[in-house]
Design a protein around this motif. Sequence first.
Motif, short mmCIF file in Angstrom:
data_model
loop_
_atom_site.label_atom_id
_atom_site.label_comp_id
_atom_site.label_asym_id
_atom_site.label_seq_id
_atom_site.Cartn_x
_atom_site.Cartn_y
_atom_site.Cartn_z
N LEU A 7 39.97 33.39 34.41
CA LEU A 7 38.80 34.20 34.08
C LEU A 7 38.59 35.19 35.23
O LEU A 7 38.52 34.79 36.39
CB LEU A 7 37.57 33.31 33.90
N TRP A 8 38.46 36.46 34.88
CA TRP A 8 38.42 37.52 35.90
C TRP A 8 37.00 38.04 36.07
O TRP A 8 36.29 38.31 35.11
CB TRP A 8 39.35 38.67 35.49
N THR A 9 36.59 38.16 37.33
CA THR A 9 35.28 38.71 37.65
C THR A 9 35.34 40.23 37.62
O THR A 9 36.40 40.83 37.39
CB THR A 9 34.84 38.25 39.06
N GLU A 10 34.19 40.85 37.89
CA GLU A 10 34.17 42.32 37.93
C GLU A 10 35.11 42.84 39.01
O GLU A 10 35.84 43.81 38.79
CB GLU A 10 32.74 42.80 38.20
N LYS A 11 35.13 42.17 40.17
CA LYS A 11 36.02 42.60 41.25
C LYS A 11 37.48 42.35 40.88
O LYS A 11 38.37 43.11 41.30
CB LYS A 11 35.66 41.87 42.54
#
Length: 240
Positions: free
Chosen positions: A76-80
């Motif tokens: 799961l990828w964050t905004e950064k």
Amino acid sequence: MNELQITELNGQRVLTTQQIADGYGTTNKVISNNFNNNRTRFEEGKHFVLLVGEYLKEFLHSQNLGTQNKIRKLYLWTEKGALLHAKSLGTDEAWDMYDILVDTYFKVQEEKQAPLTLDQQIAAIATGYGSVKEELVEVKDRVSDLEENAPLSAGEYNYIGSRINQRVAEVARGYGKITREQRGKLFKDINQGVKVVTGVSTRTQLRAKHFDTVVDFTNNWEPSTATKMQLRQMSFDFEA
């Protein structure tokens, strides 16, 4: 972009690899290769969260994806993290989509309060609601509420999962050799206990205020009488 499904973990919006691939106009394989080729730049907990085992199972259930049993791990990828992928890919489409994500998907909408009229300001002062003292108390209460209801950090979330796994293993050793099904009963029991003491329906809904409670409960957890009876009966059935 309006049709992009919202994916959240611990109250924070994240993106799956598939969502990034679709948005950036590429494939899962390209995103995975981009991650592997730039692995030193990606920091777990800051740019991505890797879900496996019970964490993954609970997350899939919370997202109504419980039937996808073939999934063994999920990034799961964050905004950064989405930003790093856009930088690494360097395509116009990736950058355009990243701008849209920042402006819409990841943007936190703040409540906007209309300014008081002069008459309302005078009335507020007259009744005491406009006093500096009460405003400070209100701000303090808001800060306290925000701190208590802040999502668990990735480190806290992973610690809880690790401690639950350890405690189940400790209890399981007391039963000697047990089957995977019996171990599953233990996990079901302790996870149900966590939900009861915190009042949440899934582990992904835990907040900072729950951390000490969950750790204390886990350290002192013992299976319920019903679970113990189930384990013994399953052992008898196995021996037979």
